[in-house]
Every structure is written in C-alpha cells, then in structure tokens.
Design an enzyme around this catalytic site. Structure first.
Site, PDB file in Angstrom:
ATOM      1  N   THR A 102      74.092  32.530  15.795  1.00 57.92           N
ATOM      2  CA  THR A 102      74.562  32.918  17.131  1.00 57.92           C
ATOM      3  C   THR A 102      75.928  32.265  17.329  1.00 57.92           C
ATOM      4  O   THR A 102      76.025  31.153  17.833  1.00 57.92           O
ATOM      5  CB  THR A 102      73.584  32.472  18.235  1.00 57.92           C
ATOM      6  OG1 THR A 102      73.123  31.142  17.946  1.00 57.92           O
ATOM      7  CG2 THR A 102      72.406  33.394  18.343  1.00 57.92           C
TER       8      THR A 102
ATOM      9  N   LYS B  22      66.917  22.871  23.565  1.00 61.84           N
ATOM     10  CA  LYS B  22      67.690  22.856  22.322  1.00 61.84           C
ATOM     11  C   LYS B  22      69.164  22.607  22.601  1.00 61.84           C
ATOM     12  O   LYS B  22      69.825  21.772  21.968  1.00 61.84           O
ATOM     13  CB  LYS B  22      67.500  24.196  21.607  1.00 61.84           C
ATOM     14  CG  LYS B  22      68.528  24.535  20.575  1.00 61.84           C
ATOM     15  CD  LYS B  22      68.371  23.686  19.330  1.00 61.84           C
ATOM     16  CE  LYS B  22      69.603  23.763  18.462  1.00 61.84           C
ATOM     17  NZ  LYS B  22      69.355  23.599  17.072  1.00 61.84           N
TER      18      LYS B  22
ATOM     19  N   ARG C 249      74.518  15.029  21.980  1.00 57.25           N
ATOM     20  CA  ARG C 249      75.192  14.455  20.817  1.00 57.25           C
ATOM     21  C   ARG C 249      76.710  14.681  20.901  1.00 57.25           C
ATOM     22  O   ARG C 249      77.496  13.805  20.572  1.00 57.25           O
ATOM     23  CB  ARG C 249      74.605  15.079  19.547  1.00 57.25           C
ATOM     24  CG  ARG C 249      74.835  14.245  18.292  1.00 57.25           C
ATOM     25  CD  ARG C 249      73.862  14.635  17.189  1.00 57.25           C
ATOM     26  NE  ARG C 249      74.250  14.115  15.903  1.00 57.25           N
ATOM     27  CZ  ARG C 249      73.991  12.888  15.465  1.00 57.25           C
ATOM     28  NH1 ARG C 249      73.323  12.045  16.232  1.00 57.25           N
ATOM     29  NH2 ARG C 249      74.373  12.488  14.271  1.00 57.25           N
TER      30      ARG C 249
ATOM     31  N   CYS D 256      76.640  24.055  15.075  1.00 56.98           N
ATOM     32  CA  CYS D 256      75.713  23.800  16.188  1.00 56.98           C
ATOM     33  C   CYS D 256      76.377  23.005  17.301  1.00 56.98           C
ATOM     34  O   CYS D 256      76.538  23.502  18.414  1.00 56.98           O
ATOM     35  CB  CYS D 256      74.512  23.015  15.666  1.00 56.98           C
ATOM     36  SG  CYS D 256      73.880  23.658  14.117  1.00 56.98           S
TER      37      CYS D 256
ATOM     38  N   TYR E 133      81.795  19.755   6.662  1.00 55.41           N
ATOM     39  CA  TYR E 133      81.924  19.206   8.016  1.00 55.41           C
ATOM     40  C   TYR E 133      81.269  17.847   8.158  1.00 55.41           C
ATOM     41  O   TYR E 133      81.541  17.126   9.111  1.00 55.41           O
ATOM     42  CB  TYR E 133      81.404  20.188   9.070  1.00 55.41           C
ATOM     43  CG  TYR E 133      79.906  20.267   9.230  1.00 55.41           C
ATOM     44  CD1 TYR E 133      79.140  21.093   8.417  1.00 55.41           C
ATOM     45  CD2 TYR E 133      79.248  19.519  10.208  1.00 55.41           C
ATOM     46  CE1 TYR E 133      77.761  21.165   8.578  1.00 55.41           C
ATOM     47  CE2 TYR E 133      77.885  19.595  10.385  1.00 55.41           C
ATOM     48  CZ  TYR E 133      77.143  20.408   9.563  1.00 55.41           C
ATOM     49  OH  TYR E 133      75.782  20.477   9.729  1.00 55.41           O
ATOM     50  N   LYS E 134      80.412  17.502   7.182  1.00 51.39           N
ATOM     51  CA  LYS E 134      79.834  16.153   7.211  1.00 51.39           C
ATOM     52  C   LYS E 134      79.357  15.775   5.805  1.00 51.39           C
ATOM     53  O   LYS E 134      79.423  16.602   4.879  1.00 51.39           O
ATOM     54  CB  LYS E 134      78.701  16.066   8.215  1.00 51.39           C
ATOM     55  CG  LYS E 134      77.508  16.903   7.877  1.00 51.39           C
ATOM     56  CD  LYS E 134      76.435  16.624   8.888  1.00 51.39           C
ATOM     57  CE  LYS E 134      75.119  17.186   8.443  1.00 51.39           C
ATOM     58  NZ  LYS E 134      74.049  16.789   9.327  1.00 51.39           N
TER      59      LYS E 134
HETATM   60  N1  SAJ Z   1      79.717  13.394  13.935  1.00 51.96           N
HETATM   61  C1  SAJ Z   1      80.647  12.445  14.355  1.00 51.96           C
HETATM   62  N2  SAJ Z   1      80.182  11.206  14.684  1.00 51.96           N
HETATM   63  C2  SAJ Z   1      78.883  10.860  14.583  1.00 51.96           C
HETATM   64  C3  SAJ Z   1      77.947  11.836  14.174  1.00 51.96           C
HETATM   65  C4  SAJ Z   1      78.399  13.097  13.857  1.00 51.96           C
HETATM   66  O1  SAJ Z   1      81.849  12.718  14.439  1.00 51.96           O
HETATM   67  O2  SAJ Z   1      78.572   9.711  14.874  1.00 51.96           O
HETATM   68  C5  SAJ Z   1      80.186  14.735  13.555  1.00 51.96           C
HETATM   69  C6  SAJ Z   1      79.834  15.102  12.113  1.00 51.96           C
HETATM   70  O3  SAJ Z   1      80.773  14.562  11.232  1.00 51.96           O
HETATM   71  C7  SAJ Z   1      79.828  16.613  12.167  1.00 51.96           C
HETATM   72  C8  SAJ Z   1      79.337  16.906  13.571  1.00 51.96           C
HETATM   73  O4  SAJ Z   1      79.474  15.703  14.305  1.00 51.96           O
HETATM   74  O5  SAJ Z   1      81.133  17.129  12.004  1.00 51.96           O
HETATM   75  C9  SAJ Z   1      77.905  17.391  13.650  1.00 51.96           C
HETATM   76  O6  SAJ Z   1      77.093  16.703  12.714  1.00 51.96           O
HETATM   77  P1  SAJ Z   1      75.659  16.136  13.061  1.00 51.96           P
HETATM   78  O7  SAJ Z   1      75.143  15.463  11.855  1.00 51.96           O
HETATM   79  O8  SAJ Z   1      75.729  15.326  14.286  1.00 51.96           O
HETATM   80  O9  SAJ Z   1      74.821  17.422  13.455  1.00 51.96           O
HETATM   81  P2  SAJ Z   1      74.570  18.870  12.769  1.00 51.96           P
HETATM   82  O10 SAJ Z   1      75.490  19.840  13.445  1.00 51.96           O
HETATM   83  O11 SAJ Z   1      74.606  18.826  11.295  1.00 51.96           O
HETATM   84  O12 SAJ Z   1      73.071  19.130  13.254  1.00 51.96           O
HETATM   85  C10 SAJ Z   1      72.779  19.128  14.634  1.00 51.96           C
HETATM   86  C11 SAJ Z   1      71.523  18.268  14.886  1.00 51.96           C
HETATM   87  N3  SAJ Z   1      71.354  18.023  16.308  1.00 51.96           N
HETATM   88  C12 SAJ Z   1      71.124  16.786  16.815  1.00 51.96           C
HETATM   89  O13 SAJ Z   1      71.105  15.804  16.128  1.00 51.96           O
HETATM   90  C13 SAJ Z   1      70.891  16.712  18.275  1.00 51.96           C
HETATM   91  C14 SAJ Z   1      70.309  18.959  14.295  1.00 51.96           C
HETATM   92  O14 SAJ Z   1      69.126  18.239  14.621  1.00 51.96           O
HETATM   93  C15 SAJ Z   1      70.193  20.397  14.824  1.00 51.96           C
HETATM   94  O15 SAJ Z   1      69.091  21.071  14.262  1.00 51.96           O
HETATM   95  C16 SAJ Z   1      71.467  21.118  14.419  1.00 51.96           C
HETATM   96  O16 SAJ Z   1      72.571  20.469  15.047  1.00 51.96           O
HETATM   97  C17 SAJ Z   1      71.355  22.571  14.856  1.00 51.96           C
HETATM   98  O17 SAJ Z   1      71.141  23.423  13.992  1.00 51.96           O
HETATM   99  O18 SAJ Z   1      71.404  22.835  16.062  1.00 51.96           O
END
Ligand code: SAJ
Length: 405
Positions: A82, A197, A204, A251, A310-311
C-alpha cells in the site's frame, strides 16, 4: 483448509511458507509472472533469515503452490503493498486483490487483510466490494507486525491483533493464526486494528525524529549525541531511538501519513515526517563541516557511500535515505560510488576492499554487520575521511579522521 495468499512479497511469502509448514494447503498468488516462475523453479526472489530452509521444507511437503491464476479457496489473505501518494494511501493493489477475490468468492469464505491500510478502509471500501457479490463472507484485518531482517522469528513470536467485522470472522482467523503464532492473539474491532498498526509505526517515526532532532541540537552544542542518548536511556522510563541518515523502508516513512490522512488535527505526526525526511540534508551539511575542517571540498571528491539498504543486514533498499544522500552529494559535484554487499547488482565495486582502495571520503549509511566487522583502521588509507552516520564502526575509533553524525 485451503488458504490463498495474495502477494508474495517480503511479508506474504514468509507468511505463506509458515502456513504451509503448519500443515495448510497454501496457494501463493502473485501478478508478477517472473516471481512465480522463479518460485516454481525452486528459487527465492529475495533473501530473509531462515527463509531458504522453510522454502526447502515446503518443496518436500508440496503444501505451497505458487501461481498467477486465482482460484477458489476457503481463505484469502491479502498481503500486497500500500504505497503512499501525496500523503494519502494508494489502494490500487488492495482494490485489485479484493476485486479479483470477489470473482471467485464462495459462501463462508474468510478474507484476511494483512496489508497496512488507512482507518475505515475495511468497512467503507473493502466491505462494499465484497457485499456486491451477494455471498456471505467473513472479513478481518490482521496487520503484519514483523520486522524485515527477522521476519520469520517475529511472525511466529510477536503478539497479533485481529480486528473482525464480526466476532465469528475474528474467531475463524484466530484459529488460522494459532496454527503457527506463539505470541498472544488479541481480538478487537476491525477499525481499531487498522489504527493500531499505524499507531505503532508512527510511534517509532516520532521517536526517531526526536533522535534526529537531538543530533542537530548536540551538533550545535558540540557534543556527542550518541553518548547523550545512551546515558539518557539508563533512566528506567526513557527509551530514545537513534539518529541516522533518515528513515527508509516501506512502512515507517509512510504509515504516519495514513494515520493522519482523514484528520487535520495532528501536528506532531507530520512534523516528525518532516524532520526525518530532512535527515539526509543534515548528513550532507555535517559532512561539509568535516570537509571544511580538513580543508577539503565536495567538488571532485571521490566519495564512497557504504550501504544502499534502508537498514542493517537486509537487501531491501525501498525508500532508502542513501539514495537522497547520493543525489545531494552529486549535486555538490562529488564523484560518488557505492558499495552494498546485499545489493551487488547496484554496487560499483565487487567487494569492499576495492571500494576502500578507491575512496578519499567514506560515508557509511547502513550498519551492515560485515561493515562493522571488516572495516578496521588497517583496511583504509591513512588520510581517508570516514563519516559514520550510524556510529557503528568501532574498528575506526582511533582513526584520526573518523567522524560520527
Ligand atoms: N531507524 C533509525 N533509528 C533507529 C531505528 C531505526 O534511524 O533507532 C531507521 C532505520 O535505519 C530504517 C527505518 O528507521 O531506515 C525503519 O527501520 P525499522 O527497523 O525501525 O523498521 P522497519 O520499517 O524495518 O519495520 C517496521 C517495524 N515497526 C515497528 O517496529 C513499530 C515492524 O515491526 C513492522 O512490521 C514494519 O515496520 C511494517 O511492515 O510495518
């Protein structure tokens, strides 16, 4: 029970294979013919921890059949993307999936929406399409919550929220999820599940925005933001996330827009988005100050960007802030090359050694474990400027030209 998953992406495919392992007959439907061909040839379209083993198991049990033809099924699970368009949800893929389902829908089928959707989408958009079939059906929203990089573990162990159009639908879905989920399963209203969700990912995003803003404040104060956050987090009720080059992935950078699209009251959510979207600019500006300190400039500088994903430790580069940073560096006339061991087809070097040998300036955008393990003082040229946006290169702490965000 026959279960059909629509959309074999980063969530749909692992989910389908877990259901197959739990003993269900699973059909995996995707409109991408290339992906289905690959799967039918016994190959995975992307990597994810533990996925290859699970895929091998499914070949033995024959419980997972990939296809591009949608047929009748007891249960349909929608797991399609989406995207965001002008800060609103783009439901094209969801609507295509639901319209396709409605063509083969039978009485008492259950439809589960796993894709992230905006508030009221199930009741106001999906339900009316299914109602037109005249069939009696069940509908739930069970948003996926697993993190890329550890998807399988989290699909099994995280708690789940199932929002039902009615309690019978929710109970039927609970039975399916209980066949492999070890976390707790909570039943609720379908709209509450939609908003939950979005609320999680927005939380975050706001937390990361705070960290990115702290990075700017600490920069102005001339102190190390990482130390500030680590020490502040020693407080039992403080848990600040970390700054970085920006928020990528499919996300966290987009879900906050879905949460607020139908309301004008939110201030903090769009502000957090603005702060996180601006992170690449801060990175390039801060590196500019580092270069000034060293009597260097961007024009013509050989800059190696380490990490397109991205991570850490994923091959997913959707919405990756690394691309914005590359664009900004090129606009400043730097000669930019990239290396990411997870995305070799998009890299300018075959290995890290070649990249390190070429670079005058290194900017680390993704904290892949192999960067952390392999980049030591001995492996880089003495004069190389290293700018680490993730504060992760512990092997360079004593390098005289090592800088962190
Ligand atoms: N990031 C930072 N600083 C941090 C943590 C993350 O800059 O301290 C950045 C990462 O480098 C990345 C982005 O945020 O670019 C997102 O990464 P992430 O690991 O925080 O999350 P996603 O997008 O891989 O997964 C998230 C998760 N949501 C939460 O933790 C609330 C996951 O549980 C969800 O299932 C997923 O989104 C989704 O599909 O919605």
């Amino acid at each position: 029970m026959n279960i059909t998953i629509i959309g074999l992406g980063y969530m749909g495919l692992p989910f389908a294979l877990l259901l197959a392992k739990a003993g269900h007959k699973v059909t995996g439907y995707d409109i991408n013919k290339k992906k289905i061909k690959l799967l039918n040839q016994g190959k995975l379209p992307f990597g994810e921890l533990g996925l290859a083993n699970l895929f091998e198991e499914s070949k033995k049990t024959r419980n997972f059949i990939p296809t591009t033809e949608l047929e009748k099924s007891d249960v349909f699970i929608v797991s399609v993307p989406t995207p965001e368009k002008n800060h609103h949800i783009d439901l094209t893929f969801v609507l295509n999936a639901v319209n396709t389902i409605s063509k083969v829908l039978d009485h008492d089928n259950l439809i589960i929406i796993e894709s992230t959707i905006s508030p009221h989408c199930c009741k106001k958009i999906i339900k009316p399409i299914l109602d037109k079939t005249g069939k009696k059906y069940g509908l739930v929203h069970c948003p996926e919550r697993a993190i890329p990089g550890n998807t399988l573990y989290e699909l099994v162990n995280n708690d789940r929220i199932i929002g039902g159009l009615d309690s019978a639908s929710a109970l039927r879905a609970k039975e399916i999820y209980s066949s492999f989920v070890k976390g707790k399963i909570f039943l609720t209203d379908i709209t509450i599940a939609e908003v939950c969700k979005l609320t999680e990912n927005t939380f975050r995003d706001i937390n990361i925005a705070y960290a990115n803003e702290l990075a700017k404040i600490c920069n102005d104060l001339g102190i190390n933001v990482w130390e500030v956050i680590d020490l502040a987090n020693k407080h039992p009720r403080v848990n600040i996330l970390y700054p970085g080059p920006g928020v990528g992935g499919h996300c966290i950078a987009i879900d906050p827009w879905f949460l607020t699209e139908a309301t004008k009251t939110s201030k903090i959510v769009p502000l957090a988005r603005e702060i996180n979207d601006a992170a690449p600019y801060f990175v390039v500006d801060k590196l500019q100050s580092v270069l000034n300190e060293n009597n260097l400039h961007y024009n013509g500088a050989k800059i190696l960007v380490l990490g397109l994903a991205y991570k850490a430790n994923v091959d997913d580069d959707r919405e990756s802030p690394a691309y914005k940073i590359i664009q900004l560096l090129k606009e400043r006339k730097a000669e930019v090359k990239v290396y990411d061991p997870y995305l070799l087809d998009k890299s300018d070097f075959n290995n890290l050694k070649e990249g390190l040998a070429w670079a005058e300036i290194i900017i680390l955008t993704t904290n892949h474990s192999n960067f952390v393990e392999q980049i030591t003082k001995e492996k880089i040229k003495d004069q190389t400027i290293v700018f680490d946006t993730r504060n992760c290169l512990t092997g360079l702490k004593t390098h005289p030209f090592y800088y962190v965000l």
